[in-house]
Enzyme design. Structure first.
Site, PDB file in Angstrom:
ATOM      1  N   GLU A  25      -0.484  59.268  -7.840  1.00 13.33           N
ATOM      2  CA  GLU A  25      -0.746  58.368  -6.712  1.00 13.33           C
ATOM      3  C   GLU A  25      -1.609  59.137  -5.707  1.00 13.33           C
ATOM      4  O   GLU A  25      -1.107  59.956  -4.947  1.00 13.33           O
ATOM      5  CB  GLU A  25       0.571  57.936  -6.060  1.00 13.33           C
ATOM      6  CG  GLU A  25       0.361  57.001  -4.885  1.00 13.33           C
ATOM      7  CD  GLU A  25       1.568  56.926  -3.964  1.00 13.33           C
ATOM      8  OE1 GLU A  25       1.763  55.865  -3.336  1.00 13.33           O
ATOM      9  OE2 GLU A  25       2.308  57.920  -3.834  1.00 13.33           O
ATOM     10  N   ASP A  57       9.480  58.910 -12.001  1.00 15.52           N
ATOM     11  CA  ASP A  57       8.728  59.191 -10.782  1.00 15.52           C
ATOM     12  C   ASP A  57       8.931  60.658 -10.420  1.00 15.52           C
ATOM     13  O   ASP A  57      10.058  61.155 -10.447  1.00 15.52           O
ATOM     14  CB  ASP A  57       9.250  58.309  -9.640  1.00 15.52           C
ATOM     15  CG  ASP A  57       8.143  57.557  -8.936  1.00 15.52           C
ATOM     16  OD1 ASP A  57       7.271  58.235  -8.376  1.00 15.52           O
ATOM     17  OD2 ASP A  57       8.145  56.318  -8.942  1.00 15.52           O
TER      18      ASP A  57
END
Length: 567
Positions: free
Chosen positions: A265, A100
């Site tokens: 995202e 991430d």
């Protein structure tokens, strides 16, 4: 237009959220050695890429999305040696590992921010976003504008030492980095990206990938909720003036030097805006997560103001998610769960003991025939569901849920509190964060100690040990569905997508085509039998079904079928 095929398009990705995955040492928190111990289980499912949610050093105010050091591992998760071992063990099994990338903000405990807040003259002062107070007519100090944080309250935190506010779109402990500063960007690229690429990591899921560029005049946001002091401010930080410039720079200076995958995202976006991020010609990111499916029925500004949805709404959202890149050089993703979302069976299926497995298989069918790179979240393959409605607010630990509940009670008191709890029980992030249920022993086999968060009450009924060797289990259905997806990848990963029964509120029929090849999928989204009349010509071969006793003219409750059509 025919898509160019590559490994990150073909991949089936499995997301691991470390705190709740597998605890190897009994301290109640999942860890990297625990992950390593389950890699064969993940590989056996048919997974090619593991996406590991933040495992960096962090105070854990937002479960690791508040990073205090990009180049260290959170001690409860393990050591840097453990991380190196995880990279090696994934690669040894022919799997890849992505991490991430959280670069909109850091923790307030990051050394950069400690220096930034130390004085207005510090060289790193401009690495974060600082503004002077405003004063109202009565002379009371106020934040620089009315922007609301995603985690309730103002997006600005007053810092007494320097008499200024810093911006935090999320928690107070997550100050936003100032991407306008070139020196800051270079430090981010070096510490958060290059460091890990050199270790052999195969890419990143990019957190809040549309947010780094803010409108620099920082104006007040329009009043959307009159009862609140602070307002949704996405207008001024989502897809901001320089966001594409920043992504292009990151690609040119770092990402393009490696054979890696990047998935951003971004959330809600028009097709036109989405293509700016993920068109191959733009050289920014490989693909992105759209929120149309996971937030269907929610208000965009506030997920807990839930209005509900009908099946045609879900169809429209699926079409947006899976078909937005059709006819372009962009690429799509398909997913139903992640660490920020509830469990998909509770959300889109039927979590009752009677229909949980069958509706879970239907959702697995739908997911694995969609065009794009497929993402599965830990426990999804087991049919883990939301926590019981009987749990009260004290069992919910996520900062988003907790802050929202407190703010709601402050503004509204007890009014409609049951409705809010219904919505929390349907939509809270906490549902994805209960420990993974490995077996029927205490704590679902997640830990020999007390888990950091309560295990779902149903672990004796839903767990990996009971499913791995059961040919009729949801786990093995996901395994079969992923095999079918790869066997006919031209159709399912790369194929053209068409919905046949858009207005039907009970069934969902999808046709996938690739050249002269065709697949026909039909799904009954109700717990009652419905008539079925096949509207295809040619020889039909059933290649995936969640019902052993298939009836020609009837679809059973939650039944799904996928046919290969040969003309």
């Amino acid at each position: 237009m025919t898509y160019t095929q590559t490994w990150w398009k073909d991949a089936s990705v499995y997301q691991i959220w470390p705190a709740s995955y597998k605890d190897s040492n009994g301290d109640g928190v999942g860890d990297i050695p625990g992950i390593i111990s389950t890699l064969d289980y993940v590989k056996n499912l048919g997974i090619d890429v593991i996406w590991l949610s933040p495992a960096y050093d962090s105070p854990q105010d937002d479960m690791g999305y508040d990073i205090s050091d990009y180049e260290s591992v959170y001690p409860k998760y393990g050591t840097m040696e453990d991380m190196d071992q995880l990279i090696k063990e994934c690669h040894d099994r022919g799997m890849k590992l992505i991490l991430d990338l959280v670069i909109n903000h850091t923790s307030d405990q990051h050394q950069w921010f400690k220096e930034s807040r130390s004085s207005k003259d510090d060289p790193k002062r401009d690495w974060y976003i600082w503004k002077k107070p405003r004063y109202d007519a009565e002379g009371n100090r106020q934040p620089p504008n009315n922007w609301g944080s995603y985690f309730s309250g103002s997006a600005w935190k007053y810092d007494e030492a320097t008499d200024e506010y810093y911006l935090h779109l999320f928690a107070e402990s997550q100050p936003d980095l100032n991407w306008e500063n070139e020196e800051t960007r270079k430090a981010i690229y070096k510490s958060a990206l290059s460091f890990w690429f050199e270790k052999g990591v195969d890419g990143f899921r990019i957190d809040t990938a549309g947010m780094y560029s803010k409108v620099q005049s920082f104006p007040d946001a329009p009043i959307v909720y009159a009862e609140l002091d602070y307002q949704p401010c996405k207008l001024y930080h989502q897809g901001g003036p320089r966001i594409h410039e920043f992504h292009k720079e990151m690609f040119a200076q770092v990402t393009s030097k490696y054979d890696v995958m990047t998935v951003g995202e971004v959330g809600h976006s028009s097709r036109e805006d989405a293509l700016k991020y993920v068109s191959a010609a733009e050289k920014e990111m490989n693909m992105m997560f759209l929120f149309d499916v996971v937030e269907v029925g929610c208000q965009v500004e506030d997920r807990f103001r839930y209005k509900g949805y009908k099946l045609p709404d879900l169809k429209k959202a699926i079409q947006t998610m899976s078909a937005f890149a059709e006819g372009t050089d962009a690429w799509a993703t398909c997913y139903l769960e992640n660490h920020d979302q509830p469990r998909c069976i509770s959300r889109f299926g039927d979590s009752s003991s009677k229909w949980r497995v069958k509706s879970g298989k239907l959702l697995a069918t739908m997911l694995t025939i969609l065009t794009g790179t497929v993402f599965i979240y830990q426990g999804q393959e087991l049919g883990m569901v939301n926590v019981p409605r009987s749990w009260d607010i004290s069992e919910y630990l996520d900062i988003n849920t907790v802050n929202y509940y407190k703010e709601y009670v402050r503004v509204n008191g007890e009014k409609d509190l049951d409705t809010l709890m219904d919505n929390i029980n349907l939509l809270a992030r906490d549902h994805a964060r209960t420990p993974v249920q490995w077996d029927s022993s205490a704590n679902g086999g997640f830990s020999t100690g007390k888990p950091w968060m309560r295990t779902n009450d149903n672990f004796e009924e839903i767990n990996a040990a009971s499913q791995v060797n059961d040919p009729d289990s949801l786990y093995n259905f996901y395994k079969k569905a992923l095999q079918v997806r790869k066997e006919y990848k031209d159709l399912f990963i790369y194929g053209k997508f068409e919905i046949l029964d858009f207005d039907n509120e009970k069934t969902f029929t999808i046709v996938k085509t690739a050249g002269s090849h065709k697949a026909y999928a039909v799904m009954n989204f109700t717990n009652e039998a419905v008539p079925f009349e096949a509207d295809f010509e040619g020889k039909a071969t059933l290649i995936l079904a969640n019902e052993n006793d298939v009836k020609e003219s009837t679809l059973g409750p939650w039944e799904s079928r996928v046919y290969l059509i040969e003309n």
